[in-house]
Design a protein around this motif. Structure first.
Motif, PDB file in Angstrom:
ATOM      1  N   ASP A 281      17.745 -20.965  38.459  1.00 26.23           N
ATOM      2  CA  ASP A 281      16.462 -20.865  39.141  1.00 26.23           C
ATOM      3  C   ASP A 281      16.166 -22.214  39.802  1.00 26.23           C
ATOM      4  O   ASP A 281      16.906 -22.638  40.667  1.00 26.23           O
ATOM      5  CB  ASP A 281      15.373 -20.414  38.163  1.00 26.23           C
ATOM      6  N   ARG A 282      15.117 -22.928  39.376  1.00 24.69           N
ATOM      7  CA  ARG A 282      14.812 -24.219  40.020  1.00 24.69           C
ATOM      8  C   ARG A 282      15.338 -25.422  39.227  1.00 24.69           C
ATOM      9  O   ARG A 282      15.056 -26.565  39.569  1.00 24.69           O
ATOM     10  CB  ARG A 282      13.299 -24.370  40.231  1.00 24.69           C
ATOM     11  N   PHE A 300      14.642 -30.967  38.974  1.00 23.83           N
ATOM     12  CA  PHE A 300      13.798 -29.863  39.439  1.00 23.83           C
ATOM     13  C   PHE A 300      13.924 -29.769  40.961  1.00 23.83           C
ATOM     14  O   PHE A 300      13.785 -30.766  41.668  1.00 23.83           O
ATOM     15  CB  PHE A 300      12.338 -30.103  39.041  1.00 23.83           C
ATOM     16  N   ILE A 301      14.219 -28.561  41.449  1.00 29.84           N
ATOM     17  CA  ILE A 301      14.344 -28.339  42.893  1.00 29.84           C
ATOM     18  C   ILE A 301      13.136 -27.532  43.355  1.00 29.84           C
ATOM     19  O   ILE A 301      13.025 -26.339  43.064  1.00 29.84           O
ATOM     20  CB  ILE A 301      15.647 -27.581  43.250  1.00 29.84           C
ATOM     21  N   GLY A 302      12.230 -28.192  44.056  1.00 32.33           N
ATOM     22  CA  GLY A 302      11.019 -27.527  44.538  1.00 32.33           C
ATOM     23  C   GLY A 302      11.238 -26.838  45.868  1.00 32.33           C
ATOM     24  O   GLY A 302      12.353 -26.441  46.216  1.00 32.33           O
ATOM     25  N   SER A 303      10.170 -26.711  46.651  1.00 35.62           N
ATOM     26  CA  SER A 303      10.262 -25.991  47.928  1.00 35.62           C
ATOM     27  C   SER A 303      10.067 -26.951  49.101  1.00 35.62           C
ATOM     28  O   SER A 303       9.595 -28.079  48.931  1.00 35.62           O
ATOM     29  CB  SER A 303       9.202 -24.894  47.986  1.00 35.62           C
ATOM     30  N   TYR A 308      10.910 -31.088  49.541  1.00 32.82           N
ATOM     31  CA  TYR A 308      12.287 -31.033  49.038  1.00 32.82           C
ATOM     32  C   TYR A 308      13.187 -30.586  50.180  1.00 32.82           C
ATOM     33  O   TYR A 308      12.888 -29.612  50.875  1.00 32.82           O
ATOM     34  CB  TYR A 308      12.405 -30.039  47.879  1.00 32.82           C
ATOM     35  N   THR A 309      14.281 -31.293  50.381  1.00 33.55           N
ATOM     36  CA  THR A 309      15.255 -30.887  51.406  1.00 33.55           C
ATOM     37  C   THR A 309      16.667 -31.121  50.872  1.00 33.55           C
ATOM     38  O   THR A 309      16.880 -31.905  49.947  1.00 33.55           O
ATOM     39  CB  THR A 309      15.089 -31.691  52.724  1.00 33.55           C
ATOM     40  N   ARG A 359      12.178 -20.958  49.150  1.00 38.12           N
ATOM     41  CA  ARG A 359      11.283 -20.048  48.417  1.00 38.12           C
ATOM     42  C   ARG A 359      10.022 -20.801  47.992  1.00 38.12           C
ATOM     43  O   ARG A 359      10.120 -21.831  47.324  1.00 38.12           O
ATOM     44  CB  ARG A 359      12.019 -19.519  47.188  1.00 38.12           C
ATOM     45  N   PRO A 360       8.841 -20.321  48.393  1.00 34.15           N
ATOM     46  CA  PRO A 360       7.605 -21.001  47.977  1.00 34.15           C
ATOM     47  C   PRO A 360       7.502 -21.053  46.456  1.00 34.15           C
ATOM     48  O   PRO A 360       7.969 -20.154  45.752  1.00 34.15           O
ATOM     49  CB  PRO A 360       6.490 -20.119  48.568  1.00 34.15           C
TER      50      PRO A 360
END
Length: 376
Positions: A281-282, A300-303, A308-309, A359-360
């Motif tokens: 997931d994230r 943690f991979i946010g949006s 986040y890029t 994904r938001p």
């Protein structure tokens, strides 16, 4: 007058063109090219091999073979939609329906559950995974020595937990895994056993891995579906207005991607080290060994809305990497640098990261982000 074989095969093609017959009755693979003469269903080649393991129930034949009129009539009388109405009439919402991308174990047990054990025609046959309580022994991999030892496991919906005990008569469990954060995914190749299941849960907001198997395939799939049932009933209480369709995707999840990459530390001055990465997931986790109990670190991979890029390549000044296909993940706090062995791996990882970033974030994910520890 009886039709020539060519005529029978033309009629078979007409039956094959009917709604529902254009995908495998068992895994949904498009354009099935085999059929079960005894069950009246069209299946893909992979599932036809699994049907061969129940010859007393199913006799398979290629649609390219020569067919006689009685065989065609049998297929015309049943077909995939009618077979599903019969053999899948009482599949619980939480029960995992495998697709053609799932492991052999899940697909074979789904086929046996449907046609051999008739589990979805008689609800009482679903007791092993629908009762809300399950206990038994599983072979569990030791955290430090890597040996698999028999351990007692208890799953209790009432207690909201899966527990395991190091000794058969122990009163206190070695670990209590809350159903709230529990996940299970079959990992036969990684664990080195066709029934290998990886169970994860959160402990102090860090992911803990447990690797288990059972020699009996049905037993292992029953445990998997019992975990899904417990998660389903927990989520029904947690989200009282949600439909089954909304809850089912949240029961268990496969990892988005796994594999080796190289990484460096937060200062980008130390050498790159090879690590096993899991995108769940994230959470991007990295391990020294694929079967480690705890991650060395989690990211943690946010949006994209939250800065986040993901970028192909590494900053020009980067040194110390052996693999040439770099990836940079930019977060609000820092840049994470990785290197892949091949361009194909780099492309696959970037695609996985991009899917997450596009994904938001859900409201509860902001809470995770807030107290998530970026570990070096």
């Amino acid at each position: 007058m009886a039709l020539e074989p060519e005529g029978n095969n033309r009629l078979l093609q007409d039956v094959l063109a009917r709604p529902g017959n254009d995908a495998c009755a068992d895994c949904g693979n498009p354009e099935p090219d085999w059929a079960s003469l005894t069950l009246g269903v069209f299946v893909c080649q992979a599932c036809s091999l699994l049907h061969r393991s129940i010859p007393h129930i199913s006799r398979v034949k290629s649609v390219q073979d020569t067919w006689d009129a009685s065989e065609v009539e049998l297929m015309a009388a049943m077909g995939n939609n009618a077979a599903k109405a019969k053999y899948e009439q009482k599949v619980p919402a939480f029960y995992y329906r495998p697709t053609h991308t799932d492991c052999k174990l899940l697909r074979e047990q789904w086929i046996r559950a449907k046609y051999e054990r008739n589990e979805f025609e008689f609800i009482e046959k679903q007791e092993p995974y629908s009762a809300g309580y399950r206990e038994g022994f599983l072979w569990k991999r030791g955290r430090d020595n890597g040996q698999f030892l028999s351990r007692k496991f208890i799953l209790s919906e009432r207690e909201g937990a899966l527990k395991y005990f190091n000794k058969q008569d122990a009163r206190d469990p070695k670990a209590v895994m809350k159903i709230e954060t529990l996940n299970a995914t079959f990992q036969p190749a990684k664990i080195g056993n066709p029934c290998g299941l990886q169970i994860t849960y959160l402990k102090d907001n860090s992911t803990r891995n447990i690797f288990v198997y059972h020699s009996d395939a049905k037993e292992m799939v029953d445990w998997f579906n019992a975990i899904r049932a417990a998660r389903f009933h927990y989520l029904q209480v947690a989200f009282p207005g949600a439909s089954d369709e909304e809850l089912v995707p949240k029961l268990t999840r496969n990892f988005m991607k796994e594999g080796f990459m190289e990484k460096t530390g937060p200062k980008h001055t130390e050498g790159f080290k090879k690590r096993w990465f899991t995108m769940d997931d994230r959470r991007l986790m990295y391990f020294k060994d694929p079967l480690d109990a705890y991650a060395r670190g989690e990211v943690f991979i946010g949006s994209k809305e939250n800065s986040y890029t993901v970028l192909a390549g590494l900053p020009p000044s980067t040194q110390g990497y052996h693999w040439n296909h770099g990836i940079t993940i930019v977060t609000p706090e820092r840049k994470f640098l990785f290197a892949c062995e091949t361009e194909a791996e780099q492309r696959d990882w970037i695609a996985a990261f991009q899917r997450v970033i596009n994904r938001p974030m859900r409201p509860q994910e902001y809470a995770v982000e807030a107290h998530f520890k970026h570990k070096p």
